[in-house]
Scaffold this motif. Structure first.
Motif, PDB file in Angstrom:
ATOM      1  N   UNK A  48       0.831  -1.194   0.000  1.00 33.31           N
ATOM      2  CA  UNK A  48       0.000   0.000   0.000  1.00 33.31           C
ATOM      3  C   UNK A  48       0.868   1.247   0.000  1.00 33.31           C
ATOM      4  N   UNK A  49       0.354   2.299  -0.632  1.00 28.01           N
ATOM      5  CA  UNK A  49       0.981   3.609  -0.589  1.00 28.01           C
ATOM      6  C   UNK A  49       0.200   4.449   0.406  1.00 28.01           C
ATOM      7  N   UNK A  50       0.900   5.078   1.333  1.00 29.81           N
ATOM      8  CA  UNK A  50       0.242   5.888   2.344  1.00 29.81           C
ATOM      9  C   UNK A  50       0.809   7.299   2.304  1.00 29.81           C
ATOM     10  N   UNK A  51      -0.099   8.279   2.299  1.00 27.37           N
ATOM     11  CA  UNK A  51       0.282   9.688   2.362  1.00 27.37           C
ATOM     12  C   UNK A  51      -0.313  10.274   3.633  1.00 27.37           C
ATOM     13  N   UNK A  52       0.485  11.010   4.387  1.00 29.61           N
ATOM     14  CA  UNK A  52      -0.036  11.765   5.516  1.00 29.61           C
ATOM     15  C   UNK A  52      -0.504  13.094   4.956  1.00 29.61           C
ATOM     16  N   UNK A  53      -1.805  13.362   5.043  1.00 30.87           N
ATOM     17  CA  UNK A  53      -2.373  14.583   4.491  1.00 30.87           C
ATOM     18  C   UNK A  53      -2.321  15.732   5.491  1.00 30.87           C
ATOM     19  N   UNK A  54      -2.611  15.424   6.748  1.00 31.71           N
ATOM     20  CA  UNK A  54      -2.594  16.427   7.817  1.00 31.71           C
ATOM     21  C   UNK A  54      -2.125  15.725   9.085  1.00 31.71           C
ATOM     22  N   UNK A  55      -1.209  16.360   9.820  1.00 32.58           N
ATOM     23  CA  UNK A  55      -0.773  15.807  11.094  1.00 32.58           C
ATOM     24  C   UNK A  55       0.629  15.264  11.052  1.00 32.58           C
ATOM     25  N   UNK A  56       0.992  14.581  12.128  1.00 29.82           N
ATOM     26  CA  UNK A  56       2.366  14.097  12.254  1.00 29.82           C
ATOM     27  C   UNK A  56       2.559  12.774  11.517  1.00 29.82           C
ATOM     28  N   UNK A  57       3.755  12.618  10.987  1.00 36.37           N
ATOM     29  CA  UNK A  57       4.105  11.399  10.270  1.00 36.37           C
ATOM     30  C   UNK A  57       5.058  10.596  11.152  1.00 36.37           C
ATOM     31  N   UNK A  58       4.521   9.589  11.815  1.00 35.21           N
ATOM     32  CA  UNK A  58       5.306   8.696  12.657  1.00 35.21           C
ATOM     33  C   UNK A  58       5.244   7.296  12.065  1.00 35.21           C
ATOM     34  N   UNK A  59       6.282   6.524  12.305  1.00 32.07           N
ATOM     35  CA  UNK A  59       6.301   5.149  11.798  1.00 32.07           C
ATOM     36  C   UNK A  59       5.117   4.348  12.313  1.00 32.07           C
ATOM     37  N   UNK A  60       4.763   4.523  13.583  1.00 28.97           N
ATOM     38  CA  UNK A  60       3.670   3.724  14.126  1.00 28.97           C
ATOM     39  C   UNK A  60       2.344   4.105  13.496  1.00 28.97           C
ATOM     40  N   UNK A  61       2.186   5.369  13.063  1.00 26.72           N
ATOM     41  CA  UNK A  61       0.969   5.780  12.356  1.00 26.72           C
ATOM     42  C   UNK A  61       0.874   5.036  11.017  1.00 26.72           C
TER      43      UNK A  61
END
Length: 126
Positions: free
Chosen positions: A76-89
């Motif tokens: 899967x490709x995941x983009x963080x749109x708003x907020x913090x980008x953490x590995x666990x997220x």
């Protein structure tokens, strides 16, 4: 059928809780002493999943199957749109995407606000 613990929610536009226009389900579960709300809405082109332990949306992520991947592949490709980008997220996003992909090929929009990063909470949420 709705997943266990989730129930279809009537709305003013949809008083009977029927699947039109948007099928919606929600639940609240106590996870490690914290009330955790789950909300799932299935739109024509996306699935919105909200998981929150404080009523706020937290980090907003978009996850979809990686381009060029055939059926059965769990990339899967995941983009963080708003907020913090953490590995666990990103781990949460991938796992939720895997669960959603068992039912549909629609893109996942996930909002996540989990206050405890422990493996116990992750396991309980999933």
């Amino acid at each position: 059928a709705d997943p266990p613990l989730l129930r279809t929610v009537p709305s003013p536009m949809n008083p009977g809780g029927a699947p039109f226009p948007v099928k919606t389900a929600q639940a609240q579960v106590d996870i490690c002493g914290k009330p955790t709300q789950f909300h799932v809405s299935v739109f024509a082109d996306k699935v919105l999943v909200i998981i929150t332990q404080n009523g706020k949306p937290g980090t907003v992520m978009q996850t979809q199957k990686a381009k060029g991947m055939g059926t059965g592949n769990r990339s899967f490709e995941t983009k963080v749109l708003i907020g913090k980008r953490d590995d666990w997220m990103l781990v949460y996003a991938k796992r939720v995407a895997e669960l959603v992909a068992q039912r549909t090929d629609k893109m996942l929009l996930l909002t996540l606000c989990v206050l405890d990063e422990s493996p116990e909470v992750f396991k309980a949420v999933m």
